[in-house]
Scaffold this active site. Structure first.
Site: not given
Ligand code: HXC
Length: 517
Positions: A174, A408
C-alpha cells in the site's frame, strides 16, 4: 528557575533525545550499512539549516499484540513537520526505516494527515520521503484503513499544492499508492517500488525476480512510467527535489517564482538554423533545440527514459518557468504512441494546474501504426493529449520544426485547440499524411494506368510534396501565425510569453471533466 532541579525539562529532553534515535543506535548503524541515511539525516539535507520544526515527535502506537508493546518508539517510524527549501516554506514527512521497517501504522497515518491538512490550508508544497515496508502487519485493518486517510488527502490536495514523493528505500504494498497519487515520484539509489513482492510473484506465477528487477528505478523510469526522475544517490535525489521545486509555485493560486534572468532574452543561436538535416528523414535531437532556445542549462527533463519518442520537462525562459513538450525525432521518428500520450497528457495537466506556460515543439509523422497500439487502446490514450491541451488555460505556444502530419498536427497543440500562438520553421511540413501514402490513396488509378507507373508516382509525389511540405499553406489560412527563422525562436518566445503572461481563460463550471483515463 534552576534547570538542574527541573524534572519536567529533564524528562522532555530525555524523551526528545530518545526520539532522535528512532529505532535505536543499532538500527541506525544497520541503515548506514545499507548505504542509506536516516529519516532525520535526510531531512537535514533537504531543508535549509535550522528551518525544521518537528511535530508529533513523541507520538507512539498503542498496540500490544505481536510483541508491539516492547517496540513503542517515540515518533512511531515517521518524522513530520515544516521547514524551508531555499527560503520557501514546505511541509515534509520522512519515514524512518529503523522503526519496524518504516511500516505504515495508524499513528504514522495520523501524523502524515496532520501535515497534509496544514500544508493544504497554508498552500505550501508537501514532500514525502518514503522508506517503508508497507502496511504494518501487526495492526491489521487499522493500518490498511489508515492508508485511505492519506489517499483522500493526496487527492484533495492534487492540483492545489505541489506534492513530491522521494523514494529512498522499499516502498512496498500500500505504500506505493500515496506516491502514485502525487505529482512527481523521484527514485533515489537502490530504492524500489512494488505492489506484490518477489516471494508472492514466485508463488503465484513462478517468475524469479528481485526487488530491483521488479521495481527498481530502471524499471519505473524506463518501462512502467511510475517514476518521473531518478538519482544514483540519496544526496543527488534530494538535490533533484530541490531543483524541481524551484519550477513550481507554492500553490495553484500563485505563479512559479521567476529567477533573476541570466541569459540575454535576445540571444540568437546561429546553430539552430542548421539543426534540421537537409535530408528530411534524418533524425536530430530535439533536446539540442531546447538547449539552444531556453535559458542556459535550465532544462530539467522529466521521465527521460520512458517513451523517449516524446520529451517533456521544465525549462526557464528569461528566468520564468516553462513547461516544454516535444516530439523526439531521434527516437522512433518522434511518432506518438500509447506511452508518449500518457506522458505528454499528464505533463500538460501538471503545468496547467500550476500556472506554468507550455511551449510545444512538433516534429511527428503521426501516431504509430500497429495492432499493439490499436489493441492497447491508442485511441483512448491519444485522446488524453487532445483533452489535456484543450482543457489547459495556461499560455500555450506551439512551434512546428519539421513534420506535423495528420493526427499529430491536430493533437500536438494545434491552433484550434486553444493554442495562443503557433509558429513554424521554414522546414515545417504540415499535411494530412506523408507523400507516398497520400498519392497511393488519391491517384491509384492514374498511377496504374500510366505508361510508366513508377515515373508517374514520382511525379505525383513531387507535386504533393511541393504543395504541402512547407508551412506556408498553413500560414496562408492562419493556422500558423508566423514562420520564423530557427535562430529567432528564443527572442520570439520571450516576447510572446511576455504578452501572454496576463492571459485569462476559463472553462465552463463543472464538477469535473471526463478525461479519457
Ligand atoms: C511490520 C515490517 C513490515 C511490515 C518490514 N517490517 N515490513 N513490520 N509490517 N509491513 C519489519 C521487519 O519485520 C524487520 O523487523 C524490519 O522491518 C526490517 O525489515 P527487513 O525485512 O529486515 O528489511 P529488508 O530485508 O530490507 O526487506 C524490506 C522489505 C521486507 C522488502 C520491505 O521487509 C518486506 O517484504 N516487508 C513486507 C512488505 C509487504 O508485503 N508489505 C505489504 C503489506 S500489505 P526486524 O525486527 O525483524 O528487523 C499492504 C497493503 C495495503 O501494504 C494496501 C492499501 C491499498
Amino acid at each position: 528557575m534552576d534547570e538542574k532541579g527541573d524534572g519536567h525539562l529533564a524528562a522532555l529532553r530525555e524523551m526528545r533525545s530518545r526520539a532522535v534515535l528512532g529505532g535505536g543506535q543499532k538500527r541506525i548503524e544497520q541503515q548506514h550499512a545499507r548505504g542509506k541515511l536516516t529519516a532525520r539525516e535526510r531531512l537535514a539535507l533537504l531543508l535549509d539549516d535550522g528551518s525544521f520544526q518537528e511535530f508529533g515527535t513523541l507520538a507512539t502506537h498503542q498496540f500490544s499484540e505481536f510483541g508491539l508493546d516492547k517496540q513503542r518508539y517515540p515518533g512511531d517510524g515517521i518524522v513530520t513537520g515544516f521547514g524551508k527549501i531555499n527560503g520557501r516554506r514546505v511541509a515534509v514527512f520522512a519515514q524512518d526505516f529503523t522503526v519496524l521497517g518504516g511500516s505504515f501504522s495508524e499513528v504514522q497515518s495520523q501524523k502524515i494527515c496532520r501535515i497534509q491538512d496544514l500544508a493544504l490550508e497554508s498552500g505550501i508544497p508537501l514532500i514525502g520521503l518514503n522508506d517503508s515496508g508497507g502496511a504494518r502487519i501487526q495492526e491489521g485493518v487499522r493500518s490498511l484503513a489508515a492508508y485511505g486517510e492519506v489517499f483522500v488527502r493526496n487527492v484533495m490536495a492534487s492540483g492545489v499544492i505541489p506534492q513530491i514523493s522521494l523514494i529512498m528505500g522499499p516502498c512496498a504494498g500500500g505504500a506505493v499508492y500515496s506516491p502514485a497519487l502525487t505529482d512527481f515520484v523521484v527514485m533515489a539509489g537502490d530504492s524500489y517500488m512494488f505492489l506484490t513482492g518477489p516471494d508472492v510473484i514466485k508463488a503465484v506465477t513462478g517468475e524469479q525476480v528481485t526487488a530491483l528487477t521488479l521495481g527498481g528505478a530502471d524499471v519505473h523510469m524506463g518501462r512502467s512510467g511510475v517514476a518521473h526522475l531518478a538519482a544514483d544517490s540519496e544526496i543527488e535525489g534530494i538535490g533533484i527535489v530541490k531543483r524541481l521545486l524551484a519550477y513550481l509555485p507554492q500553490n495553484n493560486n500563485e505563479d512559479p517564482p521567476q529567477v533573476t534572468p541570466y541569459d540575454p532574452p535576445t540571444r540568437m543561436d546561429e546553430a539552430l538554423n542548421a539543426l534540421i538535416p537537409q535530408d528530411e528523414n534524418r533524425p536530430y535531437d530535439m533536446r539540442d533545440a531546447i538547449a539552444m532556445i531556453f535559458d542556459r542549462d535550465s532544462f530539467l527533463e522529466v521521465q527521460p527514459a520512458f517513451a523517449a519518442n516524446a520529451v517533456v520537462g521544465f525549462a526557464r525562459l528569461d528566468g520564468y518557468s516553462i513547461g516544454v513538450v516535444a516530439n523526439q525525432p531521434a527516437y522512433m521518428s518522434g511518432a506518438l504512441n500509447i506511452d508518449a500520450s500518457d506522458k505528454i497528457a499528464r505533463f500538460i495537466r501538471i503545468c496547467d494546474a500550476f500556472n506554468i506556460p507550455i511551449v510545444t515543439f512538433i516534429d511527428c509523422p503521426g501516431f504509430l501504426p500497429g495492432t499493439d497500439q490499436e489493441y492497447g487502446g491508442v485511441i483512448r490514450h491519444g485522446a488524453k493529449i487532445i483533452y489535456a491541451y484543450c482543457e489547459a488555460t495556461v499560455p500555450k505556444i506551439s512551434l512546428v520544426t519539421r513534420k506535423a502530419m495528420g493526427g499529430a498536427y491536430v493533437a500536438m497543440s494545434s491552433k484550434q485547440m486553444r493554442t495562443d500562438l503557433a509558429f513554424a520553421w521554414p522546414t515545417g511540413q504540415i499535411a494530412v499524411m506523408g507523400a507516398e501514402p497520400a498519392v497511393r490513396v488519391l491517384y491509384r488509378d492514374d498511377v496504374q494506368s500510366a505508361a510508366d507507373p513508377a515515373a508517374k508516382e514520382r511525379e505525383l509525389i513531387a507535386y504533393y510534396r511541393e504543395r504541402f511540405f512547407n508551412p506556408y499553406r498553413a500560414a496562408d489560412v492562419g493556422q500558423i501565425d508566423e514562420v520564423i527563422e530557427p535562430r529567432e525562436t528564443r527572442p520570439r518566445l520571450v516576447r510572446a510569453l511576455e504578452v501572454l503572461r496576463t492571459k485569462v481563460q476559463q472553462n465552463p463550471p463543472k464538477k469535473h471533466g471526463l478525461v479519457p483515463l
